[in-house]
Design a protein around this motif. Structure first.
Motif, PDB file in Angstrom:
ATOM      1  N   LEU A   5       1.197  -1.572  -0.215  1.00  0.00           N
ATOM      2  CA  LEU A   5      -0.128  -0.265   0.065  1.00  0.00           C
ATOM      3  C   LEU A   5       0.572   0.962  -0.168  1.00  0.00           C
ATOM      4  O   LEU A   5       1.868   0.996   0.815  1.00  0.00           O
ATOM      5  CB  LEU A   5      -1.141  -0.088   1.341  1.00  0.00           C
ATOM      6  CG  LEU A   5      -1.917  -1.262   1.271  1.00  0.00           C
ATOM      7  CD1 LEU A   5      -2.182  -1.118   2.682  1.00  0.00           C
ATOM      8  CD2 LEU A   5      -2.754  -1.603   0.188  1.00  0.00           C
ATOM      9  N   TYR A   7       1.116   4.954   1.216  1.00  0.00           N
ATOM     10  CA  TYR A   7       0.962   6.132   2.378  1.00  0.00           C
ATOM     11  C   TYR A   7       0.976   7.108   2.642  1.00  0.00           C
ATOM     12  O   TYR A   7       3.427   7.420   2.119  1.00  0.00           O
ATOM     13  CB  TYR A   7       1.578   5.232   3.963  1.00  0.00           C
ATOM     14  CG  TYR A   7       0.739   6.206   5.188  1.00  0.00           C
ATOM     15  CD1 TYR A   7      -0.651   6.092   5.885  1.00  0.00           C
ATOM     16  CD2 TYR A   7       1.448   7.843   5.585  1.00  0.00           C
ATOM     17  CE1 TYR A   7      -0.949   7.073   6.622  1.00  0.00           C
ATOM     18  CE2 TYR A   7       1.261   8.365   6.973  1.00  0.00           C
ATOM     19  CZ  TYR A   7      -0.450   8.222   7.646  1.00  0.00           C
ATOM     20  OH  TYR A   7       0.267   9.279   8.068  1.00  0.00           O
ATOM     21  N   THR A  30      -4.287   1.734  -2.165  1.00  0.00           N
ATOM     22  CA  THR A  30      -4.250   1.211  -2.702  1.00  0.00           C
ATOM     23  C   THR A  30      -3.944  -0.046  -3.621  1.00  0.00           C
ATOM     24  O   THR A  30      -3.519  -1.459  -3.869  1.00  0.00           O
ATOM     25  CB  THR A  30      -5.338   0.357  -2.290  1.00  0.00           C
ATOM     26  OG1 THR A  30      -6.736   0.217  -2.503  1.00  0.00           O
ATOM     27  CG2 THR A  30      -6.393   0.441  -0.277  1.00  0.00           C
TER      28      THR A  30
END
Length: 122
Positions: A5, A7, A30
């Protein structure tokens, strides 16, 4: 299968300020296409400040999820079998491959999706 993922934080300035300071928010993305859309949406007043890769234990070898600073994301092709892989280059010089196992020496960079030099505001 668990995948990595992204961030990252964006900074907002202009009419969204508190005492002249920008407001930051964090996003957890995602998918790589969605990540690219966020990068391409940068403009005056909205920019990406930093990106961390959130990797599952099978990818990073630790057995648990980890967050590490992403320096570059490359879309790479394995010269032997022609399969596409994402290569994550992290702070400190180590890297992870997403996709079927491939030998780094056989990967050819097809495209740089993200690099801190090109996409982060300093």
């Amino acid at each position: 299968m668990l995948v990595a993922l992204f961030y990252f934080s964006k900074a907002y300035i202009g009419d969204k300020t508190i005492d002249g300071e920008g407001i930051s928010s964090a996003l957890l993305i995602t998918s790589t296409p969605e990540f690219e859309r966020i990068l391409s949406a940068q403009r005056e007043g909205v920019w990406v400040e930093g990106v961390l890769l959130v990797s599952p234990g099978h990818m990073n070898g630790s057995g648990h999820w980890e967050m590490e600073r992403l320096e570059e994301l490359r879309e790479s092709i394995d010269d032997r079998d022609g399969f596409q892989h994402y290569l994550y280059v992290l702070e400190g010089g180590h890297s992870y491959i997403e996709g079927a196992y491939s030998d780094l020496s056989r990967l050819r960079t097809d495209r740089v999706v993200f690099s801190i030099e090109e996409h982060l505001r300093r």
